[in-house]
Enzyme design. Structure first.
Site, PDB file in Angstrom:
ATOM      1  N   GLY A  37       0.844  -1.207   0.000  1.00 47.66           N
ATOM      2  CA  GLY A  37       0.000   0.000   0.000  1.00 47.66           C
ATOM      3  C   GLY A  37       0.871   1.245   0.000  1.00 47.66           C
ATOM      4  O   GLY A  37       1.888   1.285   0.682  1.00 47.66           O
ATOM      5  N   ARG A  62       1.028  -4.912  -5.167  1.00 49.61           N
ATOM      6  CA  ARG A  62       1.247  -6.120  -4.367  1.00 49.61           C
ATOM      7  C   ARG A  62       1.620  -7.223  -5.358  1.00 49.61           C
ATOM      8  O   ARG A  62       1.058  -7.313  -6.446  1.00 49.61           O
ATOM      9  CB  ARG A  62      -0.033  -6.487  -3.623  1.00 49.61           C
ATOM     10  N   ASP A 100       5.499  -5.601   5.592  1.00 51.61           N
ATOM     11  CA  ASP A 100       5.999  -6.946   5.878  1.00 51.61           C
ATOM     12  C   ASP A 100       6.413  -7.696   4.610  1.00 51.61           C
ATOM     13  O   ASP A 100       7.508  -8.248   4.515  1.00 51.61           O
ATOM     14  CB  ASP A 100       4.912  -7.800   6.543  1.00 51.61           C
ATOM     15  N   THR A 104       4.039   2.701   5.513  1.00 51.87           N
ATOM     16  CA  THR A 104       2.614   2.376   5.598  1.00 51.87           C
ATOM     17  C   THR A 104       1.959   3.396   6.511  1.00 51.87           C
ATOM     18  O   THR A 104       2.591   3.892   7.437  1.00 51.87           O
ATOM     19  CB  THR A 104       2.359   0.971   6.166  1.00 51.87           C
ATOM     20  N   ASP A 113      -0.367   2.580   8.487  1.00 56.51           N
ATOM     21  CA  ASP A 113      -0.962   1.829   9.607  1.00 56.51           C
ATOM     22  C   ASP A 113      -0.084   1.772  10.860  1.00 56.51           C
ATOM     23  O   ASP A 113      -0.556   1.396  11.927  1.00 56.51           O
ATOM     24  CB  ASP A 113      -1.303   0.407   9.148  1.00 56.51           C
ATOM     25  N   ASP A 156       2.046  -0.356  11.659  1.00 52.52           N
ATOM     26  CA  ASP A 156       1.999  -1.712  12.225  1.00 52.52           C
ATOM     27  C   ASP A 156       3.219  -2.556  11.890  1.00 52.52           C
ATOM     28  O   ASP A 156       3.163  -3.788  11.943  1.00 52.52           O
ATOM     29  CB  ASP A 156       0.721  -2.421  11.747  1.00 52.52           C
ATOM     30  N   ARG A 171      -5.476  -1.637   9.636  1.00 53.45           N
ATOM     31  CA  ARG A 171      -5.402  -3.105   9.557  1.00 53.45           C
ATOM     32  C   ARG A 171      -5.608  -3.702  10.971  1.00 53.45           C
ATOM     33  O   ARG A 171      -6.592  -3.360  11.620  1.00 53.45           O
ATOM     34  CB  ARG A 171      -4.082  -3.545   8.924  1.00 53.45           C
TER      35      ARG A 171
END
Lengths: 320, 320, 320, 320
Positions: D11, D72, D103, D125, D127, D129, D171
């Site tokens: 993303g 992706r 990741d 990202t 997020d 995360d 997410r």
């Protein structure tokens, strides 16, 4: 401690309202009462004080400035000033204070603590120049405000192939210039912590033009010198037709960013925890992403604020 | 006409890219070819010209400045300059031009039309001072940029109870000051179209303070005088400690507003329709929400731009 | 008339505060008194009414929403509701009202006028769907809010080569979709005033991809259908993997733009002039850049709002 | 190492362009060559690769998205995919890579390192995360985008006394909800790292109303459940008429904030230093305000991202 006061002092900065809101809400959560003091130490001495409720701090987290107003009040450095302030504290039954501001505010907080009224200082200024913390309340908003201005100026600089000097705030510190300069991709950043050589600056502009750069943007910290003076020095070397913009007071205002609101909220709630435990004479800071407390005197006398000079080197390597 | 050119000239303004995009897209839609000319008339004379495709104008509608660059080029007022320009038009087979800019650009457009190369002028400037149109490309963005700055300054003005003079652009026109002044709720608006009396300005500040106003914000059009000079005049009357901010080049940049992008798109597409019909010597305008065309000479010689002075009266009634 | 009231009704929109401020300030300027009524006609009936001073409307011109709160109150269409409202008007000595809102608010304003309490309606809604005016208070802010969202979505759409459907507000009107669509350079705009053919929409996406377009952005007015439903129809035709974003209530908020603040100020001051002259049963509008007044009944029964469909054609020509 | 490549994967997030710019500029500064790979690992395998110059990364630091495009590409987890990628690296003489993403991108970077092509992973990202860093590139921009939306929604929520549920991205992580929730003064924050009890949520809304709160804003992390589902659960308990807004893809776009641009610049330049020293298999992070490097495998297998749950507690104390 059951009843505390809160005031904002010195130059205002975005996020001060978020800090005051957190003080009030956290104190109410802990079963304490809170009094708001208008116009900083001047209002304390004058007794411009009122009880604050949950509603008084509703819908203010997003606002710039300080709804408690601020003022500089050098007279609070005197014993007379302090005793008048204490008279008012006694009148309202206020046992301790949260003081949001800069160096001067910290001195006032320390003086009251010594006289038996524990105070906690919170760093509030756009300049990021207060020792004991990585970031002050308002700094993140200010660098984004400056960045927005720099992005706009680049639009027109690119369209016309020009050299711009933009003078930004920061008092004696180069933090605003450094962060906004790196973030905007400014060709050069001039800060008080590093000297500068006007012929080197001029050479750099000429090299950029030779490389085909459409514009040169130089971010100048106000602590170095006046933007107009700097531009005149440059134009004396070569016919650069340098344009100068002094961003001025727009840098102090605006709705605070997420970071500034979160940081201010953490500081405000943290201050109440110390007062609840009857601790004073401390100033809070953010160190390595953690809220920490320092002795005020130690902070002012022994700590020194240093900007992140790695950013200075970084910019030299990737923007010139 | 089968092959047209487009250039941006004079001071850049937000929305110029949207106008150029519309020229290119509409021309392709009509089966015409479009050439982009860099740096205005200077680039025309120098032959800094390239064919533009649909992709060249993709992802530019939202950008400030002009990707065709701009320049002032007074030499185009001479026969020599014009003949050199025509040489380049012939070299590239360009039959007509869309020229985005101000007065000077219109003169150039008219000169080329007279020499057999029909041109359409589009009003592009933040100052809104071009006759024949209610609004110019970039004006709406500029007043919102100024408004954002005024909102920020009010934050700090309110927090400290201060008087601010903010100098805004507009050349000889007061439009930016008027619109941004009314929109920000400024206490006073000083524009060249209306005189001002410095003692009246001072009286108004004092009255505001007596009414309990926390701040006085005075928006000053650059066409009146320098902000610093104005502040000195005020401080000479009373000890106001006036703060001055000169907004400067930030006013020219920024992503264009919805209105500016729509207006620029309408103008750009409209210009192509006239060229397609081999018509030139016209400048487009927005009059009463409609796109109209005027004769360039008539516009420059007989029309006069007038700001909406109703706003001046309105502000006196609701802001003082 | 010496004492007037002001209320906001129906959906809130940015600029309502600026309108109320202008009503208050202009009325005070004219020597009248003003009462603020909370929660629209519901608050009128309930007597949630207070006197407003100059200070009550200080520092609100820049705020979204309405500090008088708003509510829908269909009961005001009944005689019972109206009589209860009049009881409150009498109790506070209010002789006439300014009502900011939409169709329903206009009906209430008309009913009170007929019963001897002259009212002026001001068009306040982001949807721009009120007859009698080119623009409503809040529309300009809403299209810029939507535009900002569309610009953000384009960033990610471009990065990933995707098709997006963005559902925007507007009730039965396509104005928001049209203006924000043209301004963002959306590939397609789907509005209730024009039919659409889903296979045509799909063909257009495929053509765009063949031309090398990195993204397709489709702006869909809520009056056409639900965004999710529309995307499903598209995906049923081809494997587009359409992403849907429903912008929702963010479109109603935010600090008003310069245009909305100016328009709201003109409307607010204008309404007071009519009430001062004891005129009611009118609604104000902006027509060809001038503030005009229409009979409310005539406006609701005989005028029809029409979006600028030239923009629809324009977008087809320059964005596909 | 003399020739390196750079790609963005997964993303997109605001600041990716600033990171790529820093990679290119720093590499040129160190005397290396840089190749840009479009569309992540998919473009690597397809050979969509070109040399990048200083100019290619001019004027991109302020743009959202990624000008190298992203995609992706799960096939890169296979040996076949990796060997095809290496073929292209050999073809262009690329010795090592900087990979900006999450990741999956780290796994790809590790695989290439093991096969003799040192790679450095940078956390990109919105997020937040990704293990091994306090902040990812894009997170700060995203929380400010969400905050702006929450501020707008509060305008209308306050005007109408309503309950809103706003679903935000993240997410499986609650970071965006936590930061934006605290910053906006949201009444409740629901995140996956903490359970929730729907009757407790409902009780809290009712308590707020009893205290006179004008609105309830609940920020819901997408990792918990769908906003619509959550609202239905609430409305099943009591007649709250909950409004839902799903912010969606607007959260991924926008011009990056100062923090994101500075962080991305530091990461980009840092990655080049490791590659210059022929080191790979590392991912960079910001830990306690310092740029650090971790082993990729260790990071993915042994480190775990944890949001700052102190903010969760803080919000319970000051916003309910």
């Amino acid at each position: 401690m059951k009843r505390i006061g809160v005031l904002t002092s010195g130059g205002d900065s975005p996020g001060m309202n978020a800090a005051v809101r957190a003080v009030v809400r956290k104190a109410l959560y802990e079963g304490m009462e809170v009094y708001g003091i208008n116009y900083g130490f001047a209002g304390l001495v004058a007794g411009d004080i009122r009880k604050l409720t949950r509603r008084d701090v509703g819908d203010i987290i997003q606002r710039g400035g300080t709804f408690l107003y601020s003022a500089r009040y050098p007279q609070f450095a005197t014993e007379e000033g302090q005793l008048k302030g204490i008279e008012q504290l006694n009148r309202f039954g206020i046992e301790g204070l949260v003081v949001v501001g800069g160096d001067g505010s910290y001195r006032g907080a320390y003086a009251l603590t010594k006289r038996g009224y524990p105070c906690i200082g919170l760093p509030g200024t756009i300049d990021n120049d207060i020792p004991g913390t990585d970031y002050t309340i308002g700094f993140d908003t200010a660098i984004n405000t400056v960045l927005d201005a720099l992005d706009r100026i680049r639009d027109t600089a690119t369209s016309h192939v020009r050299t711009f000097v933009i003078e930004v705030m920061g008092r004696d510190a180069g933090d605003i210039a450094l962060w906004a300069g790196v973030a905007s991709g400014a060709e050069q950043i001039i800060i008080p912590e590093k000297g500068f050589d006007i012929t080197g600056v001029a050479d750099n502009i000429r090299e950029g033009r030779e490389k085909g750069k459409k514009h040169t943007i130089i971010v100048l910290a106000e602590g170095v010198m006046d933007g107009k003076e700097f531009a005149e020095k440059l134009d004396a070397i070569d016919n650069f037709h340098v344009r100068v913009t002094v961003l001025g007071h727009v840098q102090r205002g605006g709705s605070p960013t997420a970071r500034d609101r979160v940081l201010a909220s953490q500081f405000g709630a943290g201050a109440v925890e110390y007062l609840k435990a009857d601790k004073g004479g401390l100033c809070l800071g953010l160190r390595n992403e953690k809220i920490v407390a320092h002795d005020i005197v130690d902070t002012l006398d022994n700590m020194k604020h240093k900007p992140n000079l790695d950013l200075y080197k970084l910019n030299k390597e990737i923007s010139s």
